[in-house]
Write a protein that holds these residues in place. Structure first.
Motif, PDB file in Angstrom:
ATOM      1  N   TYR A 191      29.799  98.556  17.156  1.00 20.83           N
ATOM      2  CA  TYR A 191      29.145  99.619  17.581  1.00 20.83           C
ATOM      3  C   TYR A 191      28.441  99.095  19.354  1.00 20.83           C
ATOM      4  N   TYR A 223      26.677 103.517   7.843  1.00 22.31           N
ATOM      5  CA  TYR A 223      28.021 102.839   7.802  1.00 22.31           C
ATOM      6  C   TYR A 223      27.943 101.712   7.775  1.00 22.31           C
ATOM      7  N   ALA A 255      31.289  90.566  12.678  1.00 25.83           N
ATOM      8  CA  ALA A 255      30.770  91.109  10.972  1.00 25.83           C
ATOM      9  C   ALA A 255      31.021  90.697  10.327  1.00 25.83           C
ATOM     10  N   ASP A 266      27.650  95.554   9.760  1.00 24.54           N
ATOM     11  CA  ASP A 266      28.851  95.403  10.648  1.00 24.54           C
ATOM     12  C   ASP A 266      29.156  96.353  11.423  1.00 24.54           C
ATOM     13  N   SER A 267      29.195  98.011  11.147  1.00 26.39           N
ATOM     14  CA  SER A 267      30.003  98.737  11.651  1.00 26.39           C
ATOM     15  C   SER A 267      28.770  98.628  13.115  1.00 26.39           C
ATOM     16  N   VAL A 318      29.849 105.081  16.390  1.00 28.48           N
ATOM     17  CA  VAL A 318      29.625 104.010  15.243  1.00 28.48           C
ATOM     18  C   VAL A 318      30.997 104.402  14.467  1.00 28.48           C
ATOM     19  N   GLU A 319      31.523 105.923  14.132  1.00 26.83           N
ATOM     20  CA  GLU A 319      32.072 106.141  13.236  1.00 26.83           C
ATOM     21  C   GLU A 319      34.205 105.141  13.486  1.00 26.83           C
ATOM     22  N   VAL A 366      34.697 102.303  15.471  1.00 23.35           N
ATOM     23  CA  VAL A 366      34.305 100.879  14.788  1.00 23.35           C
ATOM     24  C   VAL A 366      34.077 101.362  12.975  1.00 23.35           C
ATOM     25  N   TYR A 367      33.661 101.906  12.487  1.00 23.58           N
ATOM     26  CA  TYR A 367      33.869 102.210  11.431  1.00 23.58           C
ATOM     27  C   TYR A 367      35.431 102.356  10.626  1.00 23.58           C
ATOM     28  N   ARG A 368      35.764 103.019  11.057  1.00 22.74           N
ATOM     29  CA  ARG A 368      37.311 103.596  10.581  1.00 22.74           C
ATOM     30  C   ARG A 368      38.140 101.811  11.054  1.00 22.74           C
ATOM     31  N   LEU A 402      36.890  99.130  11.056  1.00 20.24           N
ATOM     32  CA  LEU A 402      37.401  98.158   9.766  1.00 20.24           C
ATOM     33  C   LEU A 402      37.256  97.954   8.628  1.00 20.24           C
TER      34      LEU A 402
END
Length: 863
Positions: free
Chosen positions: A659, A651, A768, A654-655, A677-678, A680-682, A684
């Motif tokens: 998170y 990820y 990030a 930054d993710s 984590v998924e 916060v990845y989305r 970003l």
């Protein structure tokens, strides 16, 4: 710089900017820069174990890094760096098992840790990296010990210690769990060993006084107060019946001396062997031996079942002349007070439990009020009859002899009278005592700092001259203690022999080494001037940077590390080597991040990679059995350790950073969930798409220089205000929430102002940093944003023209309407009564009164 990516690709972007920061030394702190306000932010440096970091470790580092990046943009000269607490038992034990030299293992582990920390994008000044095993570092650890020695604060003593025969070394109390070593789970006993000891008790009062002025968690401050344990009481001498010996006790309750019905000695007390009768000798000595395997914690806080043995001897109570039996019990510690107590079972819970078990007399001499007894749920008759223990306040009775009378006195008055009487008789005196014990400062192992000391042929101890420092650790292949129990350094024959260059006298070097605490006691000072080989630090640099403005680390170090460091610092302050009496102004403990363990129906642990999550429930991938999820501290044994390398690879850093900060308030305990984590990845990815056209890789066509509408301006400045305040307060989770709200709004706007997008990039950059640097460059900037001015909120832009309020009729919501934001109560009521919908609701009725809550609602009361 690498070729620009069209899609958000953390692997490419993060490697690019980490390389940029390293090449340009972006985060290099500038010594003695008087043009800016300094900020020294410190993380508790890690022990570089072979296991590497798990996802719980970077939480505090991430929190401090966000703070540092934010403060740089606010114009501060920030010192933020990293190092390694690398001496210690784990590396030595690994060396014993594998034959790998601890220096080799340590260097390898440090390489792994450094790579992991760099992958998170932490803004450390890596030019100031330190390592406690570097001779250039421990030279100055030895120098500080020399200063302590010269002040009489270091001495040799035969001390009862936690001794692990298998490890061949002394262990600190915190290294012993249930009578076994934390490392290796080997049996631990108590035995006297020659030790070097630091006289921390000389600084007990200074350490206590300094606590009040610290900006620390109150719980941590209270733990330090309790560890120091100041108490006011009296020392009293008891004669031993038929012998010349006297037993001195320390008591905080000399007023209860008339209620003392027996005495208890710690099993290690030197008088035990002298006083025990021949009939009782076997039982007493067997008990003494059994006590050696118990830790202080097992013997006190965890000791629910009192045990002991009668010695066969009696003491004489000095206030009434009565003979009282002398027992031994492991609930009395040789390390506290005098190692002997007068037992007053009617008014001390532990003594009451012991007396009740062994049928010893319980004599009440303190009468509480019936009101106090009722509040405590105890019958007064039971207290007076010795059937219940009373530890509260009351009035003394049955406490008089021909020379002193305490009857009728309150506790405080009785304490003073009996203390004066004892002093007049020459058998006691009022005194202050501390629970704090002198610090056992030597270990019987190889992998530690050598002492700068030699034992000379004439029996004296010679302090090695400063010009001969460092005393280097010799190269050795065998790290085990010698068969006769000597430390490993006793094998280094060439190194062991010492000749004083000034006198030619010969001797043997000290073979004990310093504990791991030594290097961590002062590391914050070496960061100030890490490459100085002429002094531990430059005085001008120390005056500029110290004290540390923010210290971030786990609550598990709340007492010992923090107390030991404060002790060293105060000695250095008294000697004029540091300019502030305390090392750290503000302390923050990050909450623990828990791993998730899964258990099947039999209670067996199931590895995480065999767990399937379906609709919020967890199943075994192979058997289909539903599993139980249990958050717990991360450990290999629970199979719940999450490797951060895997998260970053999948990820991005930054993710990961977002998170960990978004999980909840920084100081609270939080369970790790990789699925989170998924999310916060989305986020970003949406942030990226708000600015970058995924098809062409340039800026989105929606971005331009057209002025923003009022709603957009308001949202932007609301975000600036909220994010700024939240970062100031270390409330990172709510700062991220506000950024998410803003991205959702700006991301769907048909037009986006370039200045607003730049502001959003600056706002997310401490949290990030990699994606922020990349977007800043894509927006047309040639240099890093690390020192760009932090966005300022324009309060005027936060104002709204109108607000929607609710109009209630007799307390029930009926109409929603807009009113000017600045409307007062009278204007709100006038507008509401003029509203057509409201008029329809109250038609034919009489308005009795109106009640307005500005900005929220109006209640119209009618009949």
């Amino acid at each position: 710089m690498a070729e620009r990516t069209k899609q958000y690709d953390p692997a490419v972007i993060e490697a690019k900017w980490q390389d940029y920061w390293k090449q340009h030394k972006t985060f290099k702190a500038v010594d003695c820069d008087r043009s800016r306000e300094k900020l020294y932010v410190l993380d508790m440096f890690p022990y570089p174990s072979g296991a590497g970091l798990h996802v719980g470790h970077p939480e505090g580092y991430t929190a401090s890094d966000i703070w540092c990046r934010y403060k740089r943009m606010k114009g501060y000269n920030v010192l933020h760096t990293m190092g390694w607490d690398a001496f210690g038992l784990p590396a030595e034990q690994y060396a014993v098992k594998t034959g790998t030299h601890p220096a080799v293992t340590t260097a390898k582990n440090i390489t792994v840790f450094r790579r992991q920390l760099e992958a998170f994008g932490f803004s450390f000044d890596w030019d100031r990296e330190i390592n406690t095993t570097d001779p250039g570092y421990y030279k100055w650890t030895q120098w500080i010990f020399s200063q302590l020695y010269k002040q009489g604060l270091a001495y040799q003593s035969e001390q009862p210690v936690n001794w692990c025969p298998e490890l061949g070394t002394v262990l600190a109390n915190e290294e012993v769990i249930n009578g076994r070593s934390e490392v290796g789970n080997y049996p631990v006993i108590r035995k006297p060993v020659r030790q070097w000891v630091l006289k921390i008790t000389e600084y007990a009062e200074k350490l206590l006084e300094g606590i009040d002025g610290l900006d620390w968690p109150e719980g941590t401050k209270e733990m330090q107060r309790n560890w120091i344990g100041k108490s006011t009481g009296a020392e009293v001498d008891f004669a031993v019946a038929g012998r010349d010996e006297r037993i001195r006790v320390y008591t905080t309750r000399p007023d209860t001396l008339f209620g003392a019905t027996y005495m208890v000695l710690a099993p290690e007390h030197p008088l035990v062997a002298k006083l025990v009768s021949s009939e009782r000798k076997d039982a007493v000595m067997a008990y003494v031996e059994a006590s050696r395997s118990k830790s202080d914690l097992d013997r006190t806080e965890l000791n629910k079942n009192k045990s002991g043995e009668f010695t066969g001897a009696y003491a004489i109570n000095p206030v009434n002349g009565q003979q009282i039996p002398i027992w031994i019990s492991d609930y009395v510690l040789i390390s506290y007070g005098t190692g002997a107590i007068m037992a007053v079972p009617a008014h001390d819970t532990r003594d009451f439990e012991f007396a009740s078990k062994f049928g010893l007399p319980i004599v009440c001499i303190l009468k509480p009020s019936e009101k106090d007894c009722a509040a405590a749920g105890v019958a007064l008759d039971d207290v007076l009859a010795g059937r219940a223990c009373w530890t509260g306040d009351g009035t003394l009775f049955q406490s008089a002899n021909s020379e002193v009378a305490l009857d009728g006195l309150a506790v405080d008055d009785a304490k003073k009278r009996i203390s004066d009487w004892l002093e007049g008789k020459g058998i006691g005196k009022a005194t202050v005592n501390y629970r704090l014990r002198d610090w056992l400062f030597s270990r019987q192992r190889y992998w530690g700092e050598p002492f700068p000391l030699a034992h000379m042929a004439d029996g004296s101890v010679k302090l090695v001259d400063d010009s001969q420092l460092p005393v280097l650790l010799p190269e050795m292949d065998d790290y085990k203690p010698t068969p006769d129990g000597e430390p490993p350094l006793a094998r280094a024959k060439d190194w062991l022999n010492y000749r004083d260059p000034a006198t030619g006298q010969t001797g043997k070097r000290e073979t004990n080494t310093m504990p791991q605490w030594a290097g961590s006691c002062w590391y914050y000072l070496r960061y100030i001037d890490p490459h100085n080989d002429q002094a531990a630090w430059d005085p001008e640099k120390e005056k500029y940077w110290m004290p540390v403005d923010l210290y971030v680390g786990g609550a598990e170090h709340a007492v010992l590390h923090l107390l030991y460091s404060r002790f060293w610092h105060k000695v250095l302050y008294d000697l004029g080597y540091v300019s502030h009496p305390e090392p750290w102004k503000r302390l923050i403990h990050q909450g623990m991040i828990l791993g998730i363990s899964y258990k099947d129906g039999r209670g067996a642990l199931v590895p995480n990679d065999l767990v399937d999550n379906r609709d919020g429930k967890y199943f075994h991938k192979e058997t289909g059995e539903e599993l139980t999820m249990l958050p717990a501290k991360m450990s290999k044994s629970l199979k719940n350790v999450v490797n951060p390398d895997e998260i970053v690879k999948r990820y991005g850093a930054d993710s990961f950073r977002l998170y960990e900060m978004f999980m909840g308030p920084l100081r609270e305990v939080k369970p790790w969930n990789t699925e989170g984590v998924e999310g916060v990845y989305r986020f970003l990815f949406r942030f990226w798409k708000m600015i970058i056209d995924a098809e062409h890789g340039g800026l989105c066509a929606e971005i331009g220089d057209e002025p923003m509408d009022r709603d957009g301006e308001r949202l932007l400045h609301q975000t600036i205000k909220k994010v700024s305040e939240d970062i100031d307060n270390l409330s990172y989770n709510t700062a991220i929430s506000q950024l998410m709200i803003a991205v959702n709004e700006f991301g769907r706007a048909p037009k986006r102002n370039r200045r607003a997008m730049e502001t959003m990039v600056l706002l997310i950059s401490p949290l990030a940093p990699h994606i922020a640097e990349e977007l800043w460059q894509r927006l047309g900037h040639d240099t890093t944003l690390a020192y760009e001015p932090w966005p300022q909120c324009d309060e005027a832009k936060l104002k709204v023209d109108s607000v929607e309020i609710v109009v209630q009729i007799n307390g029930k919501p009926r109409v929603r309407m807009a009113v000017p934001a600045e409307a007062d109560q009278a204007a709100m009521c006038e507008l509401a009564l003029a509203n057509a919908e409201v008029q329809a609701q109250i038609a034919g009725k009489t308005v009795v009164k109106t009640i307005a809550v500005p900005g929220r609602l109006i209640n119209v009361v009618v009949k």
